[in-house]
Design an enzyme around this catalytic site. Sequence first.
Site, short mmCIF file in Angstrom:
data_model
loop_
_atom_site.label_atom_id
_atom_site.label_comp_id
_atom_site.label_asym_id
_atom_site.label_seq_id
_atom_site.Cartn_x
_atom_site.Cartn_y
_atom_site.Cartn_z
N ARG A 70 45.99 50.58 23.88
CA ARG A 70 44.61 50.11 23.70
C ARG A 70 43.74 51.15 23.00
NH1 ARG A 70 42.46 49.09 29.21
NH2 ARG A 70 43.95 50.73 29.74
N CYS A 119 55.57 45.05 31.30
CA CYS A 119 54.55 44.02 31.05
C CYS A 119 54.02 43.46 32.37
CB CYS A 119 55.13 42.89 30.22
SG CYS A 119 53.93 41.57 29.88
N LYS A 153 60.69 50.91 28.42
CA LYS A 153 59.30 51.20 28.78
C LYS A 153 59.04 50.60 30.16
CE LYS A 153 54.49 50.91 27.19
NZ LYS A 153 53.84 50.33 28.36
N ASN A 162 52.24 57.42 28.68
CA ASN A 162 51.39 56.31 28.25
C ASN A 162 50.33 56.03 29.31
OD1 ASN A 162 51.63 52.79 28.28
ND2 ASN A 162 50.64 53.92 26.64
N GLY A 163 49.10 55.79 28.86
CA GLY A 163 48.03 55.43 29.78
C GLY A 163 46.82 56.33 29.67
N GLN A 186 61.51 45.24 20.41
CA GLN A 186 61.37 45.25 21.87
C GLN A 186 61.62 43.85 22.43
OE1 GLN A 186 57.51 45.46 24.17
NE2 GLN A 186 58.25 47.54 24.62
#
Length: 250
Positions: free
Chosen positions: A164, A40, A79, A139-140, A10
């Site tokens: 996470r 990010c 992403k 995602n999330g 990445q």
Amino acid sequence: FPSHDKSMFQILTSHRAFTEEMVQQVVDLNIPWLDLNIGCPSSTVCKNRGGSFLLTDLPALRGLVRTIRNKFPGRFTCKIRIGYHDTNQFEDSIRMLNDEGAEMITVHGRTRDDLYKAPARWEFIKRAVEISQVPIVGNGDVWEVDDIDRMLKTTGCHAVMVARGALKYPWMAQDYRRGFTEKRTDRIKEFYGEYKAALEKEDVTLRGLLKQSKSMARFMFDGIENGEQIRRSLMLTQTAPEFYQIIESL
């Protein structure tokens, strides 16, 4: 994607970076899969106009993505977040990445301004699935095995990325595959038994064992009954035997 090689690299870049040169280095290393990070939220990254900041200027981002796609012959994915300050250009960003040759898009259901505080908005992942011609990864806020099923069914996404959540539940993917339903505290005890044995095989000192074991406890007890109390007790231990005595008592 075919299963023969999933090695992925990445990159973070910006309009003023040496993107072509960087991509050429990845090509020279024979890395088959390149992922562009457009999500990010780091202040340092965004200050340098990279990461999620790229979502503030879609025409410029299109040129950047096109440059990478033209330069990189392998698998190319991206992403993203659902926006920077707002979500006004979210659908346009998904369509643009489709147009410019991204082969898969991972969608984190927060804006950059949300950081990690607000609940992830899975409805945007669902919308991405509806309008994208390439696979969407959700995602999330995936914290438990049940969340994987819920995201897949709620959004229709093709896969789920755990970030996470993997820190507090490192074996989540394994448990999902095998339909594991034990209490998480039992899995934590099992994990720490294996972790301790692996470290001892490497001849780690007792002090090192304690330090490494504490580092793994930072997120692992989130969401467990009395989890904060258990974590506090573990972090206050002075010796490895004391630490593992608490683990065995769970």
